[in-house]
Design an enzyme around this catalytic site. Structure first.
Site, PDB file in Angstrom:
ATOM      1  N   SER A 132      34.276  38.992  37.495  1.00  0.00           N
ATOM      2  CA  SER A 132      33.981  37.684  36.924  1.00  0.00           C
ATOM      3  C   SER A 132      33.764  36.715  38.075  1.00  0.00           C
ATOM      4  O   SER A 132      34.263  36.946  39.186  1.00  0.00           O
ATOM      5  CB  SER A 132      35.160  37.211  36.072  1.00  0.00           C
ATOM      6  OG  SER A 132      35.079  35.828  35.767  1.00  0.00           O
ATOM      7  N   TYR A 145      44.618  35.920  35.130  1.00  0.00           N
ATOM      8  CA  TYR A 145      43.310  36.562  34.929  1.00  0.00           C
ATOM      9  C   TYR A 145      42.510  36.536  36.228  1.00  0.00           C
ATOM     10  O   TYR A 145      41.949  37.556  36.644  1.00  0.00           O
ATOM     11  CB  TYR A 145      42.545  35.844  33.817  1.00  0.00           C
ATOM     12  CG  TYR A 145      41.107  36.304  33.697  1.00  0.00           C
ATOM     13  CD1 TYR A 145      40.799  37.526  33.107  1.00  0.00           C
ATOM     14  CD2 TYR A 145      40.049  35.513  34.173  1.00  0.00           C
ATOM     15  CE1 TYR A 145      39.492  37.956  33.000  1.00  0.00           C
ATOM     16  CE2 TYR A 145      38.740  35.934  34.066  1.00  0.00           C
ATOM     17  CZ  TYR A 145      38.465  37.157  33.485  1.00  0.00           C
ATOM     18  OH  TYR A 145      37.160  37.587  33.381  1.00  0.00           O
TER      19      TYR A 145
END
Length: 269
Positions: A132, A145
């Site tokens: 990401s 995360y």
């Protein structure tokens, strides 16, 4: 000769779109997800599906063994399964933190270790790890995360140096925001992880309002094409992005960290 791809996390979003796109490009696609009820359309399209949990080594072994038994090879592994355990770092229970790492990072390692011996025997293979832009940028409420994705980036780079000698490459795809249910699930976790009378309530409301105003034109189908490029480029790149905007955000955060932090602080106020 038909090529073979294993893709994890294919029940929805980018993984679902990637399974269909790889198959349309002539790949035999093997994959799975925990929510098997969402795999029926893929099965009907000719994709080899099964229940898959990347924290369960046995289910990973079953998937890899099935692909090898039926096809005799594995050309590509796309490590797509993952989710966002969002919330204030002070309040997220440690068991949730451990699950976040177990799925987003350790699960990647589990299935990759099963695939690498096959690829070494072949003398070729591609490991595509779906990270990401959050592996380089950050904001409130996503700390764990982002930590898993930053860890995945380093893991992939180290792996690439180790396996390149065998004709295998390990690369990273860094999506930004996409039109999918991922963001909703991540922000649902924020509320679940919030303690009663939490002092972070006002910040969460501000971030929630900000996120609702951010729009993206990127679709899961767009990212599926990026996955495919990362899997098939003759000379693979270290990082793949869907847009110049995503790439620029990463470059800004990495090269101007003080300015980036000041910008984020100002926006959430």
């Amino acid at each position: 000769m038909t090529k073979v791809a294993i893709i994890t996390g294919i029940s929805s979003g980018m993984g679902h779109a990637a399974a269909l796109y790889f198959q349309k490009q002539g790949f035999e696609v093997y994959g799975g997800a925990r929510r098997v009820e969402k795999l029926q359309d893929l099965k009907e399209a000719g994709i080899h599906t099964q229940k898959l949990d990347v924290t369960d080594k046995l289910s990973l072994i079953n998937l890899v063994d099935k692909a090898v038994a039926e096809q005799g090879q594995i050309d590509v592994l796309v490590n797509n399964a993952g989710y966002g355990e969002f919330g204030p770092l002070e309040e997220i229970p440690m068991e949730n933190v451990q699950k976040q790492f177990d799925v987003n990072l350790f699960g990647v390692d589990r299935i990759t270790k099963l695939v690498l011996p096959v690829m070494r025997r072949q003398g070729y293979g591609r490991i595509v790890n779906i990270s990401s832009i959050g592996g380089d940028i950050y904001s409130p409420l996503g700390g764990w995360y982002y930590a898993t994705k930053a860890g995945l980036n380093m893991w992939s780079d180290s792996l690439d140096l180790e396996v390149k000698q065998f004709g295998i490459r390990s690369v990273i795809v860094q999506p930004g925001g996409t039109k999918s249910e991922w963001s909703k699930v991540a922000f649902d976790n924020v509320r679940k992880n919030l303690a009663e009378n939490s002092p972070y309530g006002p910040m969460i409301d501000r971030v929630d309002e900000l996120m609702s105003k951010i729009s993206t034109n990127a679709t899961s189908e767009d990212l599926a094409k990026v996955f495919y490029k990362a899997a098939t480029d003759i000379k693979p790149k270290r990082r793949y992005f869907n847009s110049i905007t995503d790439h620029a955000a990463v470059a800004f955060a990495r090269t101007m960290p003080r300015a980036y932090k000041a910008l984020v602080s100002r926006v959430i106020k």
